[in-house]
Write an enzyme that holds these catalytic residues in place. Sequence first.
Site, PDB file in Angstrom:
ATOM      1  N   GLU A  76      54.082 -32.819 -33.658  1.00 26.69           N
ATOM      2  CA  GLU A  76      53.007 -32.053 -33.008  1.00 26.69           C
ATOM      3  C   GLU A  76      53.373 -30.565 -33.057  1.00 26.69           C
ATOM      4  OE1 GLU A  76      50.103 -33.573 -31.882  1.00 26.69           O
ATOM      5  OE2 GLU A  76      50.945 -35.498 -32.502  1.00 26.69           O
TER       6      GLU A  76
ATOM      7  N   MET B 210      46.189 -34.433 -39.756  1.00 28.73           N
ATOM      8  CA  MET B 210      45.719 -34.876 -38.447  1.00 28.73           C
ATOM      9  C   MET B 210      44.219 -34.625 -38.331  1.00 28.73           C
ATOM     10  SD  MET B 210      49.024 -33.698 -36.237  1.00 28.73           S
ATOM     11  CE  MET B 210      48.494 -34.421 -34.709  1.00 28.73           C
ATOM     12  N   THR B 211      43.469 -35.693 -38.444  1.00 23.30           N
ATOM     13  CA  THR B 211      42.005 -35.631 -38.422  1.00 23.30           C
ATOM     14  C   THR B 211      41.471 -36.555 -37.330  1.00 23.30           C
ATOM     15  OG1 THR B 211      41.851 -37.388 -40.066  1.00 23.30           O
ATOM     16  CG2 THR B 211      41.859 -35.118 -40.890  1.00 23.30           C
TER      17      THR B 211
END
Length: 176
Positions: free
Chosen positions: A83, A136-137
């Site tokens: 992240e 990241m979708t």
Amino acid sequence: TNDACSLADIKNDAHLDFPILRRVRARYPKLQMLLSVGGATYAGGFPDAVSSQANIDLLVHNCMRLIRRRYPGIFQGIDIDWEGPWTPQQSLEFTSLITTFRKALGPSTPLTAAVTRHYAIDWTAVSPLLSWFNVMTYDFHGTWDAHTDFTAPLSYDPSDLGVLPTESVTAALDDM
């Protein structure tokens, strides 16, 4: 958590889920399952875990022990879901982490990372080391919302409450 590289729910993972995963792998031997290190809930330990090469070496050692010795045959590789990184220093640490994992895994074992364009990543240094990127979708909606909607809308819908025009699968891919 820091250098632990431990499972979030050891009791259920090892005793309930892993026997199922072993049976699935036996039935579909080409299926690859990767251990995801981090994730939104579990990524908080990354800054400490990668703050020095000694810490990175320990984290990688612990993760390799988990996938190769403690739970052999379950995971075929590693997915990094930090992240982040967000700062220039974290970018250097991310590159060192990926480099150390690649050395430990060897050239053909899958090593991936969940990323967005907004992360501070040295793409030139990291790209050759990763098997692929997971863009990241997703997570545009979730338990934090007061209403239900798509977690990964394909395109922007102005009637979708609380979602910006940049929050869709299409926008995330176009942004890369």
